[in-house]
Scaffold this active site. Structure first.
Site, short mmCIF file in Angstrom:
data_model
loop_
_atom_site.label_atom_id
_atom_site.label_comp_id
_atom_site.label_asym_id
_atom_site.label_seq_id
_atom_site.Cartn_x
_atom_site.Cartn_y
_atom_site.Cartn_z
N ASP A 158 -7.67 -0.86 4.77
CA ASP A 158 -7.19 -2.49 3.81
C ASP A 158 -6.64 -3.56 4.91
O ASP A 158 -6.19 -4.15 4.35
CB ASP A 158 -5.76 -1.87 3.47
CG ASP A 158 -4.17 -0.92 4.30
OD1 ASP A 158 -4.25 -1.21 5.28
OD2 ASP A 158 -3.77 -0.52 4.14
N ASP A 183 0.90 -1.46 0.03
CA ASP A 183 0.11 0.16 0.39
C ASP A 183 0.71 1.16 -0.14
O ASP A 183 2.30 0.59 0.36
CB ASP A 183 -0.73 0.28 1.03
CG ASP A 183 -1.61 0.98 1.60
OD1 ASP A 183 -2.43 1.12 0.54
OD2 ASP A 183 -1.99 2.09 3.12
N ASP A 225 -0.81 -0.19 6.43
CA ASP A 225 -1.14 0.37 7.69
C ASP A 225 -1.95 -0.01 8.12
O ASP A 225 -2.61 1.00 9.43
CB ASP A 225 -1.22 1.85 7.45
CG ASP A 225 -1.29 2.52 6.57
OD1 ASP A 225 -2.54 1.50 5.97
OD2 ASP A 225 -1.88 3.65 6.57
P1 ADP Z 1 -3.19 4.62 0.05
O1 ADP Z 1 -4.39 3.92 -1.36
O2 ADP Z 1 -2.40 5.68 -0.47
O3 ADP Z 1 -3.34 4.27 1.19
P2 ADP Z 1 -6.88 5.63 0.72
O4 ADP Z 1 -7.15 4.38 -0.35
O5 ADP Z 1 -6.87 5.53 1.81
O6 ADP Z 1 -5.01 5.93 0.23
O7 ADP Z 1 -7.74 6.85 -0.18
C1 ADP Z 1 -7.40 7.16 -1.35
C2 ADP Z 1 -7.95 8.34 -1.74
O8 ADP Z 1 -8.92 9.11 -1.21
C3 ADP Z 1 -6.44 9.76 -1.16
O9 ADP Z 1 -5.19 9.41 -2.12
C4 ADP Z 1 -7.48 10.92 -1.13
O10 ADP Z 1 -7.81 11.41 -2.38
C5 ADP Z 1 -9.11 9.97 -0.89
N1 ADP Z 1 -9.25 9.56 0.58
C6 ADP Z 1 -9.62 9.41 1.41
N2 ADP Z 1 -10.08 9.13 2.31
C7 ADP Z 1 -9.92 10.36 2.38
C8 ADP Z 1 -10.35 11.87 3.24
N3 ADP Z 1 -10.70 11.64 5.23
N4 ADP Z 1 -10.42 13.41 3.55
C9 ADP Z 1 -9.64 13.39 1.85
N5 ADP Z 1 -9.54 12.46 0.77
C10 ADP Z 1 -9.90 11.95 1.40
MG MG Z 2 -3.76 3.67 2.98
#
Ligand code: ADP
Ligand code: MG
Length: 621
Positions: free
Chosen positions: A516, A322, A512
């Site tokens: 996920d 991730d 993390d």
């Molecule tokens: P990653 O796969 O990089 O760990 P996530 O799946 O947690 O990222 O989130 C994907 C995207 O969704 C982030 O890059 C962001 O653009 C958006 N996002 C998720 N949660 C939030 C939040 N609480 N506030 C703003 N944007 C969010």
């Molecule tokens: Mg993440």
């Protein structure tokens, strides 16, 4: 005694049986009984340690599956009794059960953590209707219902506090161990435990959409898909036992027929052969190697849930990472705010209020970027859209804050940003307001970790992210990962991981834990980075790194591979030696005592070899 308190009741009973039987055994050894009493003095402790083994062996025979290690233990020990070698008969069963106990302690931990997870579900809820309390199932709660949560109860539904105040233990949901104080207007999540006062909640979701139900569903479903790992020794016994039993039968029948010799002489040799065949060295050294390997790992802050997880990691050839919070720090800094019609300060202010309840790394940085304390009394309801962003009511207006997928969801006419950074878009209803440019830092050990994994013959390394393609592309180039997928939802991550597993790869997923947990459970090995991850992720994972140090991944590989190679060395060594003793035994060249002596010798060597599992030197600085 402290040792006993960490065991479950089955393990405790077995430990006590082993201890009592061992004492009885030594008493029997030291006293000089005559024949019948002598037999009983060994047979009673023998039954005490082995009655269940005998019972299951017998039951398996009835079910037609008689060739397992319990059968071998039973027949070898009964054979030893027949040959009047009582001490050997006892030892066979004792060592077998000791090995079982070791294994069960190592493996029991993973089972326990899943059971604990399933107990997170609230069983009842108390609804207030026209001033009267009514006990209902959480499934029967409707949005808008008034729910009472009394001290000590688990919050059954996501909701807003409308009366009262209390502090909540949210550690099962967020991993945050400090109690959280809530009062009127605050949002509470299902699954947290009410620690002090009674509160009235207004339900904000149906049960099946609540935080706790979602988490439980995902984990239950993905956990069910995982094939049960077989115990190493059982697999070994599948080949060894039939071989030994068939050989013994042939030994007692063929030579008397062919050579026309006394049947009894060869029958006795066949029994010596069976007794000598007991793989005591393996029974002890294999579990010991695993326990030692697990211990070494935990000394380095790598928690593995059991022997089968350790074995699986040693076979991994593909790593999926991730991005946010795993390969990057997950602490973003706001570098710019782009907006045509709204001033920057109010964009930052509203986002700080809206994100005040979120645990996402982006949320933390948005709260940080707003220099003042956000006024959370202005916050109404919020809903997180996993992998997209957040929806929140501030001053009775509905705001959406997240990525382009979220903007598309609400039909807001967003502007693309040319910066190669993470972009947080914001809209009021479907009215586009502008975006915040934030950037994350790559963990400084990330690229050396990737290099080390490649050196260790990991053939495929992949990065998955919910972030925009330009950011993911830049990150992957900087770290040295050639394959990546961007703009993914949590469910996409599961799908991609499943596809890669179907191609025949053995996959470890490293995350993390924010969003996920489903992939962590689905992958062959799920690895959670401890400190940032939630308790849920830690429960869902097979292996937990207690801190953020990525270099613990190659170290964990070293430990598991070394453990498995020692297990294999011990297996090969004991088998070759066994083969020799068996061959000599078959020709009457080995007396019972020599067979036992050889067995103990091999066992000691194998155990000493197992202890080498602890000697691992890999820099993790
Ligand atoms: P990653 O796969 O990089 O760990 P996530 O799946 O947690 O990222 O989130 C994907 C995207 O969704 C982030 O890059 C962001 O653009 C958006 N996002 C998720 N949660 C939030 C939040 N609480 N506030 C703003 N944007 C969010
Ligand atoms: Mg993440």
């Amino acid at each position: 005694m402290r040792y006993l308190s960490t065991l479950d009741s089955e393990q405790k009973t077995l430990s006590i049986r082993l201890i009592i039987a061992l004492i009885m055994f030594f008493i029997a050894l030291s006293l000089n009984f005559n024949d019948a009493v002598l037999f009983l003095s060994f047979f009673i402790p023998y039954l005490l340690v082995g009655y269940d083994v005998l019972f299951y062996a017998f039951q398996n025979i009835l079910h037609g599956q008689w060739l397992d290690e319990r059968f071998l233990m039973s027949i070898a020990s009964i054979g030893a009794f027949a040959l009047k070698d009582y001490a050997e008969a006892f030892a066979v069963m004792f060592f077998y059960q000791l090995g079982e106990l070791f294994q069960s302690i190592a493996i029991g931990k993973s089972r326990k953590s899943i059971e604990e997870l399933l107990s997170l579900a609230p069983e009842t809820a108390t609804r207030l209707i026209n001033g009267a309390e009514e006990i209902i199932k959480p499934e029967d709660i409707h949005v808008g219902d008034t729910i009472i949560v009394k001290p000590g109860e688990r919050v059954p539904i996501d909701g807003i506090v409308i009366k009262g105040s209390t502090s909540l233990n949210t550690s099962d949901i967020t991993g945050e161990s400090a109690p959280k104080d809530v009062a009127k207007g605050d949002i509470v999540y299902s699954g947290s435990i009410n620690l002090s006062g009674s509160i009235l909640l207004k339900a904000q979701s149906e049960y099946e959409n609540s935080t706790i139900a979602k988490i439980m569903n995902l984990i239950e479903n993905s956990a069910g898909k995982k094939s049960k790992s077989e115990k190493y020794i059982t697999r070994f016994a599948r080949y060894y036992t039939p071989f030994v039993v068939v050989s013994a039968i042939l030994l007692s029948t063929i030579p008397p027929l062919v050579l026309n010799e006394a049947f009894l002489k060869w029958f006795e040799r066949a029994l010596v052969f069976l007794v000598a065949s007991c793989p005591c060295a393996l029974l002890i050294s294999i579990p010991l190697s695993f326990v030692k390997g697990l211990g070494t790992a935990s000394k380095h802050g790598i928690l593995m849930k059991g022997a089968s997880e350790l074995e699986k990691l040693s076979e991994i050839d593909t790593f999926i990472f991730d991005k946010t919070g795993t390969l990057t720090e997950g602490s973003f800094t706001v570098s710019d705010v782009h907006s045509d019609n709204v001033d920057k300060d109010s964009i930052l202010e509203i986002s700080a209020i809206a994100e005040s309840q979120s645990t996402h790394p982006i949320a933390a940085s948005l709260k940080e970027a707003y220099s003042k304390e956000p006024d959370i009394s202005r916050l109404g309801g919020i809903a997180e859209h996993a992998g997209k962003g957040i929806q929140a009511t501030v001053d009775n207006n509905e705001y959406f804050i997240g990525n382009t997928a979220l903007m598309e969801l609400v039909n807001a006419d967003y502007k693309e940003c040319s910066f190669p950074d993470t972009i947080v878009h914001m809209s009021k209803g479907n009215d586009y307001m502008g975006h915040i440019v934030i950037s994350d830092r790559i963990k400084y050990k990330a690229s050396s970790t990737i290099n080390k994994l490649k050196e260790k013959k990991i053939k495929r390394i992949i990065m998955l992210s919910g972030d925009r393609k330009p950011v993911v592309d830049a990150t992957s180039k900087a770290i040295g990962i050639d394959e990546y997928y961007a703009e993914l939802l949590p469910t996409d991550k599961v799908e991609i991981t499943e596809r890669i597993m179907q191609d025949g790869n053995k996959v470890a997923f490293v995350g993390d834990g924010i969003n996920d947990a489903p992939v962590l459970t689905r992958a062959d090995v799920g690895i959670a980075m401890g400190t940032l991850g939630s308790d849920i992720a830690i429960e869902a994972a097979d292996i937990v790194l207690m801190d953020d140090n990525l270099l613990k991944l190659p170290l964990a590989l070293d430990i598991t591979r070394k453990t498995m190679s020692i297990v294999k060395q011990n297996t090969a060594f004991s088998l070759v030696f066994k083969a020799l003793v068996l061959l000599l035994g078959a020709f009457g060249q080995v007396e019972m005592w020599l067979a036992v002596f050889a067995d103990v010798g091999v066992m000691i060597l194998a155990v000493l070899n197992s202890l080498r599992t602890g000697n691992i030197k890999t820099p993790i600085q």
